[in-house]
Enzyme design. Structure first.
Site, short mmCIF file in Angstrom:
data_model
loop_
_atom_site.label_atom_id
_atom_site.label_comp_id
_atom_site.label_asym_id
_atom_site.label_seq_id
_atom_site.Cartn_x
_atom_site.Cartn_y
_atom_site.Cartn_z
N ALA A 78 -9.43 -1.32 19.21
CA ALA A 78 -10.24 -2.53 19.06
C ALA A 78 -9.79 -3.32 17.84
O ALA A 78 -9.75 -2.79 16.73
CB ALA A 78 -11.71 -2.15 18.94
N TYR A 181 -3.79 -11.53 9.66
CA TYR A 181 -3.77 -10.43 10.62
C TYR A 181 -2.99 -9.24 10.06
O TYR A 181 -3.44 -8.10 10.13
CB TYR A 181 -3.16 -10.91 11.93
CG TYR A 181 -2.91 -9.80 12.92
CD1 TYR A 181 -3.95 -9.01 13.40
CD2 TYR A 181 -1.62 -9.56 13.41
CE1 TYR A 181 -3.71 -8.00 14.31
CE2 TYR A 181 -1.38 -8.55 14.33
CZ TYR A 181 -2.43 -7.77 14.77
OH TYR A 181 -2.20 -6.75 15.68
N LYS A 185 -4.24 -5.35 9.32
CA LYS A 185 -3.64 -4.17 9.96
C LYS A 185 -3.19 -3.15 8.91
O LYS A 185 -3.33 -1.94 9.11
CB LYS A 185 -2.48 -4.57 10.85
CG LYS A 185 -2.85 -5.42 12.06
CD LYS A 185 -3.93 -4.77 12.92
CE LYS A 185 -3.44 -3.55 13.67
NZ LYS A 185 -4.50 -2.99 14.56
#
Length: 358
Positions: A78, A181, A185
């Site tokens: 997710a 992003y 991560k």
């Protein structure tokens, strides 16, 4: 084994769920069905018989605690993915990816679940590996707006300014996230490593490279570049290729990603407790972004790609990987060739497309 797959209704997650089910595992899916990942309709794909379904957000502590009951391992897929539209997306990325991971890991710690597979990403490296004929391996700085505006897309050597030769990055390369992003991560990996140390758990971060294949979402700015090209071709339009189309990437089919997760799950027990190990999940055979667009256009008999010269400041120029570590440790190698994968992807449905528009 009961495996909880967060994001298991998504593009990559649904393929992992099918592979786990086919391998004989009991699978439970938790997914929020966010439109950015599932398209405007936000409908889950059909799940194999016997797979348990939980429609909930990974940030929901109570829902996570319920979903973890009886679980032996978690496969955490997710996340909000892609570069996004602009920096205004930052709070959503941090909330979904990092707060959501923290809630999940806290729930795992309380529930006594000690095995974790994390969907990592190549973006943690920033720019890939570059070699200068004079100075050896170097790390270029951030690309400059003036250079990009002038069409100078290749990063120069930071010491002499000469052209560089891109190469394959391995897992020991320094991390250098260059957009929101990417930062989230990398934070997921750090959180997972902290969880492993605190609980004696075992974590594996699978750093996916450019994943493509059936079930990618259509018509969303968060989709991968292959889905954007396919969406354009399905509308009868030429795919728009940014920069000069010569950006190098490692395109890997989603079926190989699912197989890598199976291999990593089987290998967790052999790892020392309290550790996280990262693996590139890639083919080791680079292709250009323009080459992907051209191959898809040819396979669909669609219009040739249109190279725009546009750019996104958060993009990197080249990022391709060595997959030697995962081959050695987990005996995993990709099976789907670029030609085979692109050919099948060219006619496979995209998520959110109507039956009459593949």
């Amino acid at each position: 084994m009961l495996v909880l797959v967060t994001g298991g209704a998504g593009f990559i997650g649904s393929h992992i769920v099918s592979a786990l089910h086919a391998a004989g595992h009991h699978v439970r899916v938790l997914d929020a069905l966010l439109p950015a990942a599932h398209g405007p309709e936000a409908l889950p794909p059909p799940l194999p018989d016997g797979v348990e379904w939980r429609h909930a957000d990974v940030r929901d502590r109570a829902a996570v605690a319920e979903a973890l009951r009886g679980a032996d391992a978690v496969c955490h897929q997710a996340a909000m993915v892609g570069l996004g539209k602009d920096f205004a997306d930052a709070p959503d990325y941090v909330s979904c990816n990092d707060s959501g991971t923290a809630v999940l890991l806290a729930g795992m710690a309380e529930a006594g679940v000690r095995s974790l597979l994390l969907a990592g990403s190549m973006v943690v490296y920033g720019e890939g590996r570059y070699d200068c004929p004079r100075h050896g391996t170097v790390r270029p700085g951030p690309r400059q707006v003036a250079d990009l505006d002038a069409g100078r897309f290749e990063p120069p050597c930071p010491r002499c300014g000469e052209p560089l030769e891109p190469g394959l990055v391995d897992e020991d390369a320094p991390t250098d996230p260059r957009n929101v992003y990417a930062a989230t991560k990398l934070a997921q990996e750090h959180l997972s490593a902290a969880w492993a140390r605190a609980t004696g758990g075992r974590a594996t971060a699978l750093r996916y490279h450019n994943v493509y294949g059936p079930g990618m979402p259509r018509d969303t700015p968060y989709a991968g570049v292959a889905a954007l090209f396919r969406s354009a071709l399905a509308r009868g339009e030429a795919p728009a290729v940014f920069e000069d189309g010569r950006q190098r990437r490692d395109f890997i089919h989603v079926e190989d990603i699912a197989a890598a997760n199976l291999a990593a799950l089987a290998g967790l027990d052999a790892r020392p407790p309290g550790t996280l190990r990262a693996y590139n999940v890639a083919t080791g055979h680079p292709h250009t972004v323009g080459g992907m667009a051209t191959a898809l256009a040819a396979a669909t008999a669609g219009p040739a790609p249109r190279v725009t010269g546009e750019y996104r400041l958060g993009d990197v120029r080249h990022i391709t990987a060595s997959a030697a570590r995962i081959a050695q440790d987990l005996a995993w190698t990709p099976k789907v060739s670029f030609t085979e994968g692109v050919t099948t992807f060219s006619t496979s449905p995209l998520r959110g497309a109507s039956p009459s528009v593949p």
